[in-house]
Write a protein that holds these residues in place. Structure first.
Motif, PDB file in Angstrom:
ATOM      1  N   LEU A  78       0.987  -5.979  -0.461  1.00 19.83           N
ATOM      2  CA  LEU A  78       1.196  -4.755   0.329  1.00 19.83           C
ATOM      3  C   LEU A  78       0.994  -3.516  -0.520  1.00 19.83           C
ATOM      4  O   LEU A  78       0.323  -2.567  -0.110  1.00 19.83           O
ATOM      5  N   THR A  79       1.590  -3.512  -1.712  1.00 13.77           N
ATOM      6  CA  THR A  79       1.472  -2.348  -2.580  1.00 13.77           C
ATOM      7  C   THR A  79       0.016  -2.106  -2.975  1.00 13.77           C
ATOM      8  O   THR A  79      -0.459  -0.963  -2.958  1.00 13.77           O
ATOM      9  N   GLY A  80      -0.700  -3.167  -3.329  1.00 13.82           N
ATOM     10  CA  GLY A  80      -2.100  -3.021  -3.732  1.00 13.82           C
ATOM     11  C   GLY A  80      -2.953  -2.432  -2.630  1.00 13.82           C
ATOM     12  O   GLY A  80      -3.761  -1.517  -2.864  1.00 13.82           O
ATOM     13  N   ILE A  81      -2.770  -2.933  -1.414  1.00 13.05           N
ATOM     14  CA  ILE A  81      -3.560  -2.425  -0.284  1.00 13.05           C
ATOM     15  C   ILE A  81      -3.181  -0.982   0.025  1.00 13.05           C
ATOM     16  O   ILE A  81      -4.047  -0.134   0.308  1.00 13.05           O
ATOM     17  N   GLN A  82      -1.896  -0.671  -0.052  1.00 17.72           N
ATOM     18  CA  GLN A  82      -1.452   0.702   0.205  1.00 17.72           C
ATOM     19  C   GLN A  82      -2.036   1.680  -0.808  1.00 17.72           C
ATOM     20  O   GLN A  82      -2.411   2.807  -0.462  1.00 17.72           O
ATOM     21  N   VAL A  83      -2.117   1.255  -2.081  1.00 19.10           N
ATOM     22  CA  VAL A  83      -2.707   2.115  -3.111  1.00 19.10           C
ATOM     23  C   VAL A  83      -4.155   2.437  -2.763  1.00 19.10           C
ATOM     24  O   VAL A  83      -4.591   3.594  -2.846  1.00 19.10           O
ATOM     25  N   ILE A  84      -4.910   1.418  -2.356  1.00 16.37           N
ATOM     26  CA  ILE A  84      -6.321   1.638  -2.008  1.00 16.37           C
ATOM     27  C   ILE A  84      -6.437   2.529  -0.781  1.00 16.37           C
ATOM     28  O   ILE A  84      -7.361   3.352  -0.677  1.00 16.37           O
ATOM     29  N   GLN A  85      -5.492   2.420   0.156  1.00 18.71           N
ATOM     30  CA  GLN A  85      -5.508   3.275   1.339  1.00 18.71           C
ATOM     31  C   GLN A  85      -5.168   4.725   1.005  1.00 18.71           C
ATOM     32  O   GLN A  85      -5.686   5.655   1.620  1.00 18.71           O
TER      33      GLN A  85
END
Length: 400
Positions: A22-29
């Motif tokens: 979740l954190t990784g995807i949120q960073v990219i978003q």
């Protein structure tokens, strides 16, 4: 202007694997795409690395073998004098792309190797820029025992602890033998010594519960910590980092809504009040409504309590090298006002952006990511050493 290429690493061999996704995807978003070109690097539970656009869709998790056939299996390209760091595509086709270059690794791991200094050591050995805490502070923060010892040396108040080492035979724990000559007073809090925040943490009120708790903890760690359970419990959290002027700053203080009991991992992420049951769309940023429902910002504190939290956070952060943007958690007895530093999270969930967003600095998630990356490059520059063996006094082998 060429954009900075950012490899966002997440997943890993960790009990917090899914939260890291979740954190990784949120960073990219949330990253500023006018400055940066991010791409995902997913580390699966077996330690293999993958990249591909499919990793940005949360519906694709858990990753299946069928999906892996569409992804690029990658490994860190080391041992070559390349201009930029790169990932070698292990399953590249004959005429396909063979490697992916990048400028900095952005670590969005939670727990285990990703926060403990293992990945940090790999990238420092390979002389590649990365974000977050350095090797030493990562490994110390992830060890609750080491963190406590350093806090004591810095006169930062922590709870007394008893350390229980995993016996050779864990099929049956002889609780009497294990606790021999150890004074135990119930209730107490039992937790793994080297795992992430809240993982394996539980309250025990008798010998039978302690025996069961230790059995669970020893499946995850080889050491357990026993601490007095804090009555009338209130938790306080604060984040700390260097801003772009190299000043150590702290965020707003928060108090999670925990109804006077500690929050376990299930409470935070899987309970009726946790993100999963709240209907959080994990492919999107956490909503302000969700954030506000789970925490109170700038809670009412005495000046002594507030000063202790801020001073402790800055002192420990500075002592450990002042790298990264950890969240530091405290425990307090609401009736007596006593307060103790509990633990440090080197890479907190969502990078604790909500603490900065609601601070006096009003730093957005996008701005926070920018600061994290800039500090990563600064720390990389500080690690560079010019080694000239020809003029060194340490030479043993010389041409005659």
């Amino acid at each position: 202007m060429n954009k900075i290429k950012v490899a966002v690493f997440f997943g890993g061999k960790s009990f917090e694997h899914d939260v890291s996704i979740l954190t990784g995807i949120q960073v990219i978003q949330a990253i500023d795409i006018t400055k940066y070109e991010p791409f995902p690097v997913y580390v699966d539970s077996d330690g293999y690395w993958w990249t591909g656009a499919e990793l940005l869709d949360t519906k694709n998790y858990p990753i299946t073998d069928a999906l892996k056939s569409k992804l690029a299996n990658v490994s860190l390209q080391v041992g070559e004098a390349t201009i930029r760091p790169s990932l070698k595509i292990v399953n590249a086709t004959l005429f396909g792309k063979k490697r992916i270059s990048f400028d900095i690794a952005f670590f969005a791991f939670h727990g285990a190797e990703g926060e403990s200094g293992a990945f940090q050591g790999l990238f420092e050995t390979s002389n590649i820029a990365y974000t977050g805490a350095n090797i030493l502070s990562s490994s110390v923060y992830m060890s609750k025992i080491a963190t406590k010892q350093i806090c004591k040396s810095l006169n930062i108040n922590v709870l007394p602890e008893t350390i229980i080492t995993k016996p050779n035979d864990t099929e049956f724990i002889d609780i009497e033998k294990l606790l021999k000559n150890i004074k135990i007073s119930y209730p107490l809090c039992a937790k793994p010594a080297n795992l992430g925040s809240s993982v394996g943490v539980c309250k025990v009120t008798n010998k039978e519960e302690l025996s069961s708790a230790l059995l669970d903890i020893f499946k995850m760690d080889n050491k357990a910590i026993l601490e007095p359970f804090v009555e009338n419990l209130v938790e306080y959290n604060i984040a700390v980092m260097k801003n772009l002027n190299d000043e150590i700053i702290t965020s707003v203080i928060e108090s999670p809504n925990n109804d006077n009991t500690f929050l376990s991992f299930k409470d935070k992420y899987l309970s009726e009040n946790g993100a999963k049951k709240k209907g959080l769309n994990i492919s999107a940023m956490p909503s302000d409504e969700l954030i506000e429902s789970r925490r109170k910002f700038a809670p009412k504190l005495t000046k002594t309590q507030e000063d202790f939290i801020i001073h402790s956070a800055k002192t420990l952060f500075s002592f450990m090298g002042a790298t990264g943007n950890p969240r530091i958690d405290f425990l307090s007895n609401a009736k007596t006002g006593e307060i103790w530093l509990n633990e440090v999270n080197p890479i907190p969930g969502a990078f604790a952006f909500y603490l900065w967003q609601n601070s006096e600095y009003n730093i957005s998630y996008t701005e926070l990511i920018d600061i994290v990356i800039e500090n990563g490059f600064k720390n990389y520059d500080l690690r560079q050493r010019e080694i000239n063996l020809k003029t060194s006094d340490s030479l043993i082998f010389k041409k005659k």
